[in-house]
Design an enzyme around this catalytic site. Structure first.
Site, PDB file in Angstrom:
ATOM      1  NE  ARG A  70      -0.306   0.115   4.996  1.00  0.00           N
ATOM      2  CZ  ARG A  70       0.591   0.918   5.543  1.00  0.00           C
ATOM      3  NH1 ARG A  70       0.944   2.035   4.909  1.00  0.00           N
ATOM      4  NH2 ARG A  70       1.171   0.619   6.683  1.00  0.00           N
ATOM      5  CE  LYS A  73       7.592   8.331   4.786  1.00  0.00           C
ATOM      6  NZ  LYS A  73       8.807   8.983   5.328  1.00  0.00           N
ATOM      7  CB  CYS A 212       1.751   8.184   9.274  1.00  0.00           C
ATOM      8  SG  CYS A 212       0.318   7.150   9.641  1.00  0.00           S
TER       9      CYS A 212
END
Length: 257
Positions: A70, A73, A212
């Protein structure tokens, strides 16, 4: 849009099994063998890293991380977090940003039903609880915010600097904090992966990583923002209602080129 509940609580789903199920439904949706489908579930504890994750954002103690296909992060999934994987065929060329905005909107509306104001932050996907203005936030460790090391050091590492900088304590610092993360993939015009809404998880699991890849903000949960217990069972039908409304009624347009 078909909604499938894969498992919650004692029946929480391990990440690899859910990923395999995503791939199976993705192939079937591409072949028009099934309708658009949204998987809803709770995961067993796991760290997953999107394609842009760097080494200095992963756990320092060697905790295993599942590398996935995906966007985004590194993040954490686990008990108390509602995860959704909408597998939807979109017109090509796919407008990925529009898809992300639809997921954000559904989650913002769901959170509003519980009295939590979710917002967007420019340049950062997901749903956020906005913090106080910088000048109104409490000082960290007794220091004036002018000396906050994060303001001068782009590589400041919250994993090494104690609980006052931990992502899970962002609410106490009155900073922006992420309530729901979004990371997707589009292959052959069909979406995969999706969102993770923090309902009542142990957010200290995020303190092992740089969630993230964001070093100057933290994480939040509905329970933490409300100051009371709230369960996945309460939130699930509300999120499903708004996802259905947004995803079924959206005017799906190809990306402008």
């Amino acid at each position: 849009m078909r909604f499938v509940h894969l498992g919650f609580g004692a029946d929480a789903v391990d990440y690899e099994s859910a990923w395999q199920e995503q791939r199976r439904i993705h192939a079937a949706r591409f072949a028009d063998e099934v309708p658009d489908t949204c998987l809803l579930l709770e995961h067993l504890p796991v760290y997953t890293a999107g394609r842009r994750t760097s080494d200095d954002e992963r756990p320092l103690d060697g905790t295993p991380v599942v590398d996935v296909d995906r966007g985004g992060k590194i993040t954490w999934h686990g008990p108390g977090q509602l995860v959704g994987y909408p597998i939807q065929k979109l017109p090509r060329p796919v407008d990925v940003v529009a898809h992300v905005r639809r997921l954000e909107e559904a989650l913002i509306r769901a959170c509003a039903e519980f009295g939590v104001e979710g917002s967007r932050v420019e340049g950062r996907s997901g749903v956020w609880v906005l913090g106080d203005p910088v000048e109104e936030r409490p000082a960290l460790g007794g220091l004036n915010l002018d000396f906050d090391p994060r303001l001068a050091d782009e590589l400041f590492d919250p994993r090494l600097n104690g609980p006052e900088y931990a992502p899970s304590n962002a609410g106490q610092r009155r900073e922006d904090r992420k309530l729901a993360a979004i990371g997707i993939r589009v292959a052959k015009g069909v979406t995969m992966h999706g969102f993770a809404l923090n309902v009542n998880p142990d957010n200290t699991s995020f303190d092992k990583i740089v969630p993230c890849g964001i070093r100057d903000a933290g994480v939040a949960s509905l329970a933490g923002e409300l100051g009371r217990e709230i369960t996945i069972a309460e939130v699930l039908p509300v999120v499903e209602k708004h996802l259905r409304d947004i995803l079924e009624n959206a005017e799906l347009l190809p990306r402008a080129v």
